[in-house]
Design a protein around this motif. Sequence first.
Motif, PDB file in Angstrom:
ATOM      1  N   GLU A  26      -5.238   2.794  -0.264  1.00 17.45           N
ATOM      2  CA  GLU A  26      -3.850   2.627   0.161  1.00 17.45           C
ATOM      3  C   GLU A  26      -3.727   2.120   1.591  1.00 17.45           C
ATOM      4  O   GLU A  26      -2.857   2.530   2.345  1.00 17.45           O
ATOM      5  N   ARG A  27      -4.613   1.179   1.969  1.00 21.19           N
ATOM      6  CA  ARG A  27      -4.560   0.551   3.286  1.00 21.19           C
ATOM      7  C   ARG A  27      -3.911  -0.832   3.209  1.00 21.19           C
ATOM      8  O   ARG A  27      -3.792  -1.520   4.200  1.00 21.19           O
ATOM      9  N   ILE A  28      -3.511  -1.245   1.996  1.00 21.18           N
ATOM     10  CA  ILE A  28      -2.824  -2.511   1.776  1.00 21.18           C
ATOM     11  C   ILE A  28      -1.449  -2.198   1.199  1.00 21.18           C
ATOM     12  O   ILE A  28      -1.335  -1.504   0.182  1.00 21.18           O
ATOM     13  N   LEU A  29      -0.416  -2.700   1.856  1.00 19.58           N
ATOM     14  CA  LEU A  29       0.947  -2.514   1.378  1.00 19.58           C
ATOM     15  C   LEU A  29       1.539  -3.873   1.045  1.00 19.58           C
ATOM     16  O   LEU A  29       1.348  -4.828   1.796  1.00 19.58           O
ATOM     17  N   VAL A  30       2.234  -3.970  -0.067  1.00 21.15           N
ATOM     18  CA  VAL A  30       2.949  -5.187  -0.424  1.00 21.15           C
ATOM     19  C   VAL A  30       4.422  -4.815  -0.490  1.00 21.15           C
ATOM     20  O   VAL A  30       4.806  -3.911  -1.255  1.00 21.15           O
ATOM     21  N   ASN A  31       5.219  -5.476   0.329  1.00 23.98           N
ATOM     22  CA  ASN A  31       6.650  -5.163   0.440  1.00 23.98           C
ATOM     23  C   ASN A  31       6.857  -3.673   0.705  1.00 23.98           C
ATOM     24  O   ASN A  31       7.694  -3.020   0.094  1.00 23.98           O
ATOM     25  N   ASP A  32       6.042  -3.113   1.607  1.00 19.08           N
ATOM     26  CA  ASP A  32       6.102  -1.709   2.057  1.00 19.08           C
ATOM     27  C   ASP A  32       5.762  -0.681   0.978  1.00 19.08           C
ATOM     28  O   ASP A  32       6.166   0.471   1.078  1.00 19.08           O
ATOM     29  N   LYS A  33       5.037  -1.087  -0.054  1.00 22.80           N
ATOM     30  CA  LYS A  33       4.582  -0.152  -1.086  1.00 22.80           C
ATOM     31  C   LYS A  33       3.072  -0.282  -1.247  1.00 22.80           C
ATOM     32  O   LYS A  33       2.545  -1.394  -1.283  1.00 22.80           O
ATOM     33  N   ALA A  34       2.378   0.847  -1.376  1.00 21.14           N
ATOM     34  CA  ALA A  34       0.948   0.817  -1.649  1.00 21.14           C
ATOM     35  C   ALA A  34       0.741   0.270  -3.057  1.00 21.14           C
ATOM     36  O   ALA A  34       1.507   0.594  -3.976  1.00 21.14           O
ATOM     37  N   VAL A  35      -0.251  -0.594  -3.220  1.00 22.59           N
ATOM     38  CA  VAL A  35      -0.495  -1.216  -4.523  1.00 22.59           C
ATOM     39  C   VAL A  35      -1.940  -1.002  -4.947  1.00 22.59           C
ATOM     40  O   VAL A  35      -2.792  -0.653  -4.149  1.00 22.59           O
ATOM     41  N   LYS A  36      -2.189  -1.214  -6.231  1.00 21.97           N
ATOM     42  CA  LYS A  36      -3.543  -1.149  -6.776  1.00 21.97           C
ATOM     43  C   LYS A  36      -4.194  -2.524  -6.658  1.00 21.97           C
ATOM     44  O   LYS A  36      -3.498  -3.531  -6.511  1.00 21.97           O
ATOM     45  N   PRO A  37      -5.532  -2.601  -6.764  1.00 19.82           N
ATOM     46  CA  PRO A  37      -6.223  -3.895  -6.671  1.00 19.82           C
ATOM     47  C   PRO A  37      -5.786  -4.901  -7.731  1.00 19.82           C
ATOM     48  O   PRO A  37      -5.923  -6.099  -7.538  1.00 19.82           O
ATOM     49  N   SER A  38      -5.222  -4.440  -8.822  1.00 27.72           N
ATOM     50  CA  SER A  38      -4.812  -5.341  -9.904  1.00 27.72           C
ATOM     51  C   SER A  38      -3.399  -5.898  -9.713  1.00 27.72           C
ATOM     52  O   SER A  38      -2.928  -6.672 -10.546  1.00 27.72           O
ATOM     53  N   TYR A  39      -2.724  -5.547  -8.633  1.00 24.47           N
ATOM     54  CA  TYR A  39      -1.364  -6.030  -8.382  1.00 24.47           C
ATOM     55  C   TYR A  39      -1.361  -7.556  -8.324  1.00 24.47           C
ATOM     56  O   TYR A  39      -2.197  -8.159  -7.657  1.00 24.47           O
ATOM     57  N   ASN A  40      -0.428  -8.193  -9.014  1.00 24.03           N
ATOM     58  CA  ASN A  40      -0.312  -9.656  -9.001  1.00 24.03           C
ATOM     59  C   ASN A  40       0.573 -10.099  -7.842  1.00 24.03           C
ATOM     60  O   ASN A  40       1.760  -9.788  -7.815  1.00 24.03           O
ATOM     61  N   VAL A  41      -0.027 -10.826  -6.924  1.00 26.68           N
ATOM     62  CA  VAL A  41       0.673 -11.323  -5.744  1.00 26.68           C
ATOM     63  C   VAL A  41       1.602 -12.462  -6.147  1.00 26.68           C
ATOM     64  O   VAL A  41       1.268 -13.271  -7.009  1.00 26.68           O
ATOM     65  N   LYS A  42       2.779 -12.513  -5.503  1.00 28.50           N
ATOM     66  CA  LYS A  42       3.739 -13.590  -5.741  1.00 28.50           C
ATOM     67  C   LYS A  42       4.038 -14.271  -4.412  1.00 28.50           C
ATOM     68  O   LYS A  42       3.951 -13.647  -3.355  1.00 28.50           O
ATOM     69  N   VAL A  43       4.401 -15.546  -4.468  1.00 29.86           N
ATOM     70  CA  VAL A  43       4.792 -16.271  -3.263  1.00 29.86           C
ATOM     71  C   VAL A  43       6.003 -15.568  -2.658  1.00 29.86           C
ATOM     72  O   VAL A  43       6.936 -15.210  -3.360  1.00 29.86           O
ATOM     73  N   GLY A  44       5.951 -15.323  -1.355  1.00 29.84           N
ATOM     74  CA  GLY A  44       7.040 -14.631  -0.664  1.00 29.84           C
ATOM     75  C   GLY A  44       6.767 -13.169  -0.388  1.00 29.84           C
ATOM     76  O   GLY A  44       7.483 -12.545   0.399  1.00 29.84           O
ATOM     77  N   ASP A  45       5.739 -12.586  -1.030  1.00 28.24           N
ATOM     78  CA  ASP A  45       5.391 -11.186  -0.782  1.00 28.24           C
ATOM     79  C   ASP A  45       4.961 -10.991   0.664  1.00 28.24           C
ATOM     80  O   ASP A  45       4.328 -11.858   1.265  1.00 28.24           O
ATOM     81  N   LEU A  46       5.311  -9.832   1.235  1.00 27.26           N
ATOM     82  CA  LEU A  46       4.842  -9.451   2.558  1.00 27.26           C
ATOM     83  C   LEU A  46       3.680  -8.480   2.392  1.00 27.26           C
ATOM     84  O   LEU A  46       3.848  -7.405   1.812  1.00 27.26           O
ATOM     85  N   ILE A  47       2.512  -8.861   2.878  1.00 28.41           N
ATOM     86  CA  ILE A  47       1.317  -8.028   2.769  1.00 28.41           C
ATOM     87  C   ILE A  47       1.025  -7.426   4.128  1.00 28.41           C
ATOM     88  O   ILE A  47       0.879  -8.153   5.117  1.00 28.41           O
ATOM     89  N   SER A  48       0.933  -6.090   4.200  1.00 25.09           N
ATOM     90  CA  SER A  48       0.570  -5.390   5.427  1.00 25.09           C
ATOM     91  C   SER A  48      -0.820  -4.815   5.248  1.00 25.09           C
ATOM     92  O   SER A  48      -1.092  -4.116   4.272  1.00 25.09           O
ATOM     93  N   ILE A  49      -1.697  -5.117   6.199  1.00 27.38           N
ATOM     94  CA  ILE A  49      -3.074  -4.625   6.169  1.00 27.38           C
ATOM     95  C   ILE A  49      -3.227  -3.612   7.297  1.00 27.38           C
ATOM     96  O   ILE A  49      -3.027  -3.951   8.462  1.00 27.38           O
ATOM     97  N   LEU A  50      -3.544  -2.367   6.932  1.00 26.19           N
ATOM     98  CA  LEU A  50      -3.671  -1.290   7.905  1.00 26.19           C
ATOM     99  C   LEU A  50      -5.125  -1.182   8.353  1.00 26.19           C
ATOM    100  O   LEU A  50      -5.960  -0.649   7.631  1.00 26.19           O
ATOM    101  N   TYR A  51      -5.412  -1.721   9.538  1.00 21.42           N
ATOM    102  CA  TYR A  51      -6.738  -1.576  10.135  1.00 21.42           C
ATOM    103  C   TYR A  51      -6.746  -0.251  10.882  1.00 21.42           C
ATOM    104  O   TYR A  51      -5.781   0.502  10.824  1.00 21.42           O
TER     105      TYR A  51
END
Length: 84
Positions: A26-51
């Motif tokens: 849960e260190r990757i958020l797409v549109n402020d939600k934690a996602v699974k590795p199988s989540y299908n990315v769409k153009v326009g999505d905001l990806i947050s990477i928590l280092y």
Amino acid sequence: MRIDKYLKVSRLIKRRTLAKDVTENERILVNDKAVKPSYNVKVGDLISILYGTKTITVRVLSLEPTIKKEDASSLYEFVSETIN
């Protein structure tokens, strides 16, 4: 395209297995939600990477299955970087 593959192709994370592990923890958020590795990315999505102490946010511009290393940054737009 799956989020783990997108992170690898865009070179935001070097290896797909590492991208998968980070997403499962849960260190990757797409549109402020934690996602699974199988989540299908769409153009326009905001990806947050928590280092460790910072968070980088990018917007998906394109979904290319393969791309040259020099052109990888054209797949996303840098939005912000915050220090936690």
